[in-house]
Design a protein around this motif. Structure first.
Motif, PDB file in Angstrom:
ATOM      1  N   ARG A  11       0.825  -1.214   0.000  1.00 36.70           N
ATOM      2  CA  ARG A  11       0.000   0.000   0.000  1.00 36.70           C
ATOM      3  C   ARG A  11       0.859   1.264   0.000  1.00 36.70           C
ATOM      4  O   ARG A  11       0.523   2.255  -0.644  1.00 36.70           O
ATOM      5  N   LEU A  12       1.973   1.237   0.732  1.00 34.24           N
ATOM      6  CA  LEU A  12       2.865   2.396   0.746  1.00 34.24           C
ATOM      7  C   LEU A  12       3.478   2.630  -0.635  1.00 34.24           C
ATOM      8  O   LEU A  12       3.626   3.775  -1.073  1.00 34.24           O
ATOM      9  N   ALA A  19       0.749   9.462  -5.467  1.00 34.98           N
ATOM     10  CA  ALA A  19       1.123  10.846  -5.166  1.00 34.98           C
ATOM     11  C   ALA A  19       1.970  11.445  -6.282  1.00 34.98           C
ATOM     12  O   ALA A  19       1.715  12.560  -6.758  1.00 34.98           O
ATOM     13  N   ASN A  20       2.975  10.704  -6.713  1.00 35.83           N
ATOM     14  CA  ASN A  20       3.871  11.241  -7.733  1.00 35.83           C
ATOM     15  C   ASN A  20       3.255  11.218  -9.125  1.00 35.83           C
ATOM     16  O   ASN A  20       3.631  12.023  -9.978  1.00 35.83           O
ATOM     17  N   SER A 135      11.145   4.251  -5.010  1.00 33.32           N
ATOM     18  CA  SER A 135      11.251   3.968  -6.444  1.00 33.32           C
ATOM     19  C   SER A 135       9.890   4.013  -7.131  1.00 33.32           C
ATOM     20  O   SER A 135       9.788   4.401  -8.299  1.00 33.32           O
ATOM     21  N   PHE A 136       8.840   3.628  -6.412  1.00 37.68           N
ATOM     22  CA  PHE A 136       7.508   3.677  -7.002  1.00 37.68           C
ATOM     23  C   PHE A 136       7.023   5.117  -7.169  1.00 37.68           C
ATOM     24  O   PHE A 136       6.131   5.383  -7.970  1.00 37.68           O
ATOM     25  N   GLY A 137       7.624   6.041  -6.423  1.00 36.03           N
ATOM     26  CA  GLY A 137       7.349   7.451  -6.667  1.00 36.03           C
ATOM     27  C   GLY A 137       7.872   7.867  -8.031  1.00 36.03           C
ATOM     28  O   GLY A 137       7.210   8.605  -8.772  1.00 36.03           O
ATOM     29  N   SER A 138       9.065   7.375  -8.379  1.00 35.83           N
ATOM     30  CA  SER A 138       9.628   7.669  -9.698  1.00 35.83           C
ATOM     31  C   SER A 138       8.782   7.058 -10.804  1.00 35.83           C
ATOM     32  O   SER A 138       8.547   7.682 -11.846  1.00 35.83           O
ATOM     33  N   LEU A 139       8.316   5.821 -10.571  1.00 34.62           N
ATOM     34  CA  LEU A 139       7.445   5.177 -11.554  1.00 34.62           C
ATOM     35  C   LEU A 139       6.138   5.953 -11.694  1.00 34.62           C
ATOM     36  O   LEU A 139       5.611   6.119 -12.801  1.00 34.62           O
ATOM     37  N   GLY A 140       5.629   6.460 -10.570  1.00 37.44           N
ATOM     38  CA  GLY A 140       4.411   7.262 -10.610  1.00 37.44           C
ATOM     39  C   GLY A 140       4.598   8.539 -11.403  1.00 37.44           C
ATOM     40  O   GLY A 140       3.715   8.947 -12.171  1.00 37.44           O
ATOM     41  N   THR A 247      14.566   5.721 -15.363  1.00 38.70           N
ATOM     42  CA  THR A 247      15.934   5.463 -14.895  1.00 38.70           C
ATOM     43  C   THR A 247      15.977   5.414 -13.372  1.00 38.70           C
ATOM     44  O   THR A 247      16.620   4.533 -12.781  1.00 38.70           O
ATOM     45  N   GLN A 248      15.293   6.346 -12.720  1.00 36.89           N
ATOM     46  CA  GLN A 248      15.241   6.346 -11.259  1.00 36.89           C
ATOM     47  C   GLN A 248      14.645   5.048 -10.729  1.00 36.89           C
ATOM     48  O   GLN A 248      15.183   4.438  -9.798  1.00 36.89           O
ATOM     49  N   PHE A 249      13.533   4.635 -11.300  1.00 37.84           N
ATOM     50  CA  PHE A 249      12.850   3.428 -10.832  1.00 37.84           C
ATOM     51  C   PHE A 249      13.767   2.207 -10.927  1.00 37.84           C
ATOM     52  O   PHE A 249      13.881   1.422  -9.978  1.00 37.84           O
TER      53      PHE A 249
END
Length: 407
Positions: A11-12, A19-20, A135-140, A247-249
């Motif tokens: 969930r996090l 959010a991203n 990393s999921f923020g970058s994917l978002g 790339t970040q992800f």
């Protein structure tokens, strides 16, 4: 229990993705929209600065409250719900003043959940969990920028992009209702003030801020640069941002998950800011779309090293104030947006868009100097403590020998 932990971790990750995605969906076109509504680079910078001011204050205030009361999950839920309303309101902006108002509201709302979410995402001694969530923020961001660019390309409207952003935040709020993580407020040891916390971690914050002032100066005009000088629009514009996010992800989920030692963490920050300097020099000299692609890959690597490296250091060294210390890092990021956006707008107005990128590179190099000096000081402190321990042990042994000889 293990099942609950796994569910919360998933969930996090989803929350950071949502959010991203929302932030990426709106941020891509806000500078262009602001320039269209105001016709001034300086006003574009002022709108960006207003967003940064409210977000910085919100990060610091709500991060401290989260540590004080231990109600991390409640702050995450409140932040996502408030952000949903704030981003829906972007669709109502019709001039520079109304755009400024909704950006101020967005700054407050997005500052509510960040510190609490970082604290929930980190297990002591395990950097891998945090790296996975971040990393999921970058994917978002990748998903949000691509989705909004496609929507804008098909409809020629920014309104739907903002409605998309608000809807994603609303989905995040619904997801947060299933979080089972609980933090006992009695275990929260908030000592001292935010000022003391800032002094304690001063060099980390200073290095991060110098780099991000330079970055924010460029980001405030980067979509305009891509649109006006390199003639990119719609999907092309979104794909440039997508390369960085992808790339970040990938880098966070491979290299950054394996970071453990104190030495590697500080070196990551140093290398990250030095590579950032190279990125902005590449922007400065670019003349085509092709030149931007390798720079975006390098940007993704450099940001992953700098951002996660800084978070690792703060979460490890500030037990009991994890939400406060990480939220304060986000505050410094927002303050950097304030300063950088103003600098970017003013420099672009009087010296041209490319001059902003040259200045950004110089500020990143200054950040590198601060980061290197910080590590040298820490190593010096460690060496002094080591010598003190050796001296203390030798003194104890000598005292025992004297007692044996005289007994």
């Amino acid at each position: 229990m293990a099942s609950d932990d796994g569910d919360d971790k998933a969930r996090l990750k989803a929350l950071n993705l949502f959010a991203n995605s929302s932030l990426g969906a709106s941020a891509l076109f806000i500078p262009i929209l602001a320039n269209t509504l105001t016709g001034s680079y300086i006003l574009v910078g002022i709108i960006g600065a207003g967003y940064g001011i409210t977000q910085a204050l919100s990060y610091a205030y709500f991060g401290r409250l989260a540590d004080k009361f231990g109600a991390m999950v409640k702050f995450v839920r409140l932040g996502f719900l408030a952000s949903s309303f704030a981003f829906f309101a972007h669709a109502l902006a019709y001039d520079g003043f109304t755009l400024m108002l909704v950006r101020l509201a967005a700054g407050v709302a997005t500052g509510m959940y960040a510190g609490a979410m970082f604290a929930l995402s980190h297990d002591k001694g395990n950097n891998g969990k945090l790296a996975g969530v971040v990393s999921f923020g970058s994917l978002g961001w990748l998903m949000g920028t691509m989705a909004s660019s496609i929507v804008q390309q098909l409809t020629s409207s920014y309104t739907l992009a903002f409605i998309l952003a608000g809807s994603i935040f609303l989905a995040g709020f619904v997801t947060s209702l299933g979080l089972k993580v609980r933090v006992d407020a009695s275990n929260a040891s908030v000592a001292g003030s935010l000022l003391q916390l800032a002094r304690k971690n001063g060099r980390i914050y200073t290095s991060f801020m110098l780099r991000h002032v330079g970055a924010a100066a460029t980001w405030s005009i980067f979509p305009i640069f891509l649109n006006q000088e390199l003639r990119l629009d719609g999907v092309e514009l979104g794909s440039i941002y997508a390369i960085n996010a992808l790339t970040q992800f990938l880098f966070m989920n491979t290299v950054m998950k394996r970071v453990r030692s104190d030495a590697n963490t500080h070196r990551l920050v140093q290398v990250g800011v030095l590579l950032s300097s190279a990125v902005f020099i590449t922007y400065y000299s670019s003349t085509t779309y092709i030149h931007i692609i390798p720079a975006q890959i390098l940007l993704g690597i450099s940001w992953s090293m700098l951002y996660l490296g800084s978070l690792y250091i703060l979460l490890r060294n500030n037990d009991g104030e994890r939400a406060s210390s990480t939220a304060l890092l986000e505050s410094y990021m927002s303050i950097s947006i304030i300063i950088g956006s103003l600098i970017g707008g003013i420099v672009a107005e009087f010296a041209g868009l490319r001059s902003v990128m040259l200045l950004s590179s110089l500020l990143c190099f200054a950040s590198f100097v601060v980061a290197v000096n910080d590590w040298k000081m820490r190593r010096g402190t460690m060496s002094i403590k080591m010598l003190q321990n050796i001296s203390h042990n030798l003194s104890n042994r000598y005292a025992r020998m004297l007692r044996q000889l005289t007994s």
